[in-house]
Motif scaffolding. Structure first.
Motif, PDB file in Angstrom:
ATOM      1  N   LYS A   2      77.028 -57.073   0.121  1.00  0.00           N
ATOM      2  CA  LYS A   2      77.905 -55.973  -0.979  1.00  0.00           C
ATOM      3  C   LYS A   2      79.140 -55.734  -0.484  1.00  0.00           C
ATOM      4  N   SER A   3      80.312 -55.750  -1.168  1.00  0.00           N
ATOM      5  CA  SER A   3      81.655 -55.348  -0.800  1.00  0.00           C
ATOM      6  C   SER A   3      82.073 -54.332  -1.738  1.00  0.00           C
ATOM      7  N   ILE A   4      82.890 -53.569  -1.023  1.00  0.00           N
ATOM      8  CA  ILE A   4      83.463 -52.256  -1.912  1.00  0.00           C
ATOM      9  C   ILE A   4      85.008 -51.955  -1.216  1.00  0.00           C
ATOM     10  N   ASN A   5      85.598 -51.470  -2.188  1.00  0.00           N
ATOM     11  CA  ASN A   5      87.022 -51.215  -1.561  1.00  0.00           C
ATOM     12  C   ASN A   5      86.871 -49.712  -0.873  1.00  0.00           C
ATOM     13  N   GLN A  21      71.325 -48.888   4.854  1.00  0.00           N
ATOM     14  CA  GLN A  21      70.007 -48.978   5.325  1.00  0.00           C
ATOM     15  C   GLN A  21      69.164 -50.212   5.172  1.00  0.00           C
ATOM     16  N   HIS A  22      69.740 -51.062   4.188  1.00  0.00           N
ATOM     17  CA  HIS A  22      69.019 -52.111   3.539  1.00  0.00           C
ATOM     18  C   HIS A  22      69.817 -53.381   3.690  1.00  0.00           C
ATOM     19  N   GLU A  23      71.222 -53.343   3.797  1.00  0.00           N
ATOM     20  CA  GLU A  23      72.026 -54.586   3.886  1.00  0.00           C
ATOM     21  C   GLU A  23      73.440 -53.999   4.320  1.00  0.00           C
ATOM     22  N   PRO A  24      74.161 -54.805   5.014  1.00  0.00           N
ATOM     23  CA  PRO A  24      75.343 -54.413   5.404  1.00  0.00           C
ATOM     24  C   PRO A  24      76.529 -54.433   4.245  1.00  0.00           C
ATOM     25  N   VAL A  25      77.592 -53.591   4.455  1.00  0.00           N
ATOM     26  CA  VAL A  25      78.442 -53.576   3.220  1.00  0.00           C
ATOM     27  C   VAL A  25      79.725 -53.969   3.886  1.00  0.00           C
ATOM     28  N   GLU A  26      80.708 -54.652   3.179  1.00  0.00           N
ATOM     29  CA  GLU A  26      82.045 -55.060   3.476  1.00  0.00           C
ATOM     30  C   GLU A  26      82.735 -53.819   2.994  1.00  0.00           C
ATOM     31  N   ILE A  27      83.856 -53.389   3.783  1.00  0.00           N
ATOM     32  CA  ILE A  27      84.891 -52.487   3.112  1.00  0.00           C
ATOM     33  C   ILE A  27      86.036 -53.371   3.035  1.00  0.00           C
ATOM     34  N   ALA A  35      86.412 -53.938   7.371  1.00  0.00           N
ATOM     35  CA  ALA A  35      85.139 -53.390   8.150  1.00  0.00           C
ATOM     36  C   ALA A  35      83.873 -53.999   7.612  1.00  0.00           C
ATOM     37  N   VAL A  36      83.004 -53.603   8.430  1.00  0.00           N
ATOM     38  CA  VAL A  36      81.594 -53.835   7.668  1.00  0.00           C
ATOM     39  C   VAL A  36      80.846 -52.568   8.266  1.00  0.00           C
ATOM     40  N   ILE A  37      80.217 -52.179   7.658  1.00  0.00           N
ATOM     41  CA  ILE A  37      79.147 -51.010   7.837  1.00  0.00           C
ATOM     42  C   ILE A  37      77.605 -51.530   7.756  1.00  0.00           C
ATOM     43  N   LEU A  38      77.032 -50.947   8.927  1.00  0.00           N
ATOM     44  CA  LEU A  38      75.569 -51.521   8.923  1.00  0.00           C
ATOM     45  C   LEU A  38      74.791 -50.325   9.376  1.00  0.00           C
ATOM     46  N   SER A  39      73.463 -50.604   9.435  1.00  0.00           N
ATOM     47  CA  SER A  39      72.645 -49.636   9.997  1.00  0.00           C
ATOM     48  C   SER A  39      72.518 -49.640  11.274  1.00  0.00           C
ATOM     49  N   ARG A  40      72.109 -48.325  11.961  1.00  0.00           N
ATOM     50  CA  ARG A  40      71.980 -48.194  13.391  1.00  0.00           C
ATOM     51  C   ARG A  40      71.077 -49.535  13.977  1.00  0.00           C
TER      52      ARG A  40
END
Length: 69
Positions: A2-5, A21-27, A35-40
């Motif tokens: 998934k990708s969001i601004n 918590q289910h999938e990384p998200v691209e910013i 950036a990419v945000i992912l779960s710990r």
């Protein structure tokens, strides 16, 4: 992935934390990935894999060095 601004990420931070918590998200900012945000848990898995690969590389270097001597 998934990708969001960045503005959405900021305004929907609580939801973003649940999503990662289910999938990384691209910013993205101005349409460019920043950036990419992912779960710990995912971070820890990637970090452990990186350490494993670094150790394997080091072992191969040492083995190569031993064969040259």
């Amino acid at each position: 992935m998934k990708s969001i601004n960045a503005n959405e990420a900021s305004s929907q931070f609580k939801s973003l934390l649940e999503t990662v918590q289910h999938e990384p998200v691209e910013i993205k900012r101005y349409g460019k990935p920043i950036a990419v945000i992912l779960s710990r848990n995912e971070y820890e898995n990637l970090h452990a894999e990186k350490i494993k690969l670094e150790m394997e590389c080091l072992k191969m270097r040492l083995d190569l060095k031993d064969t040259k001597e």
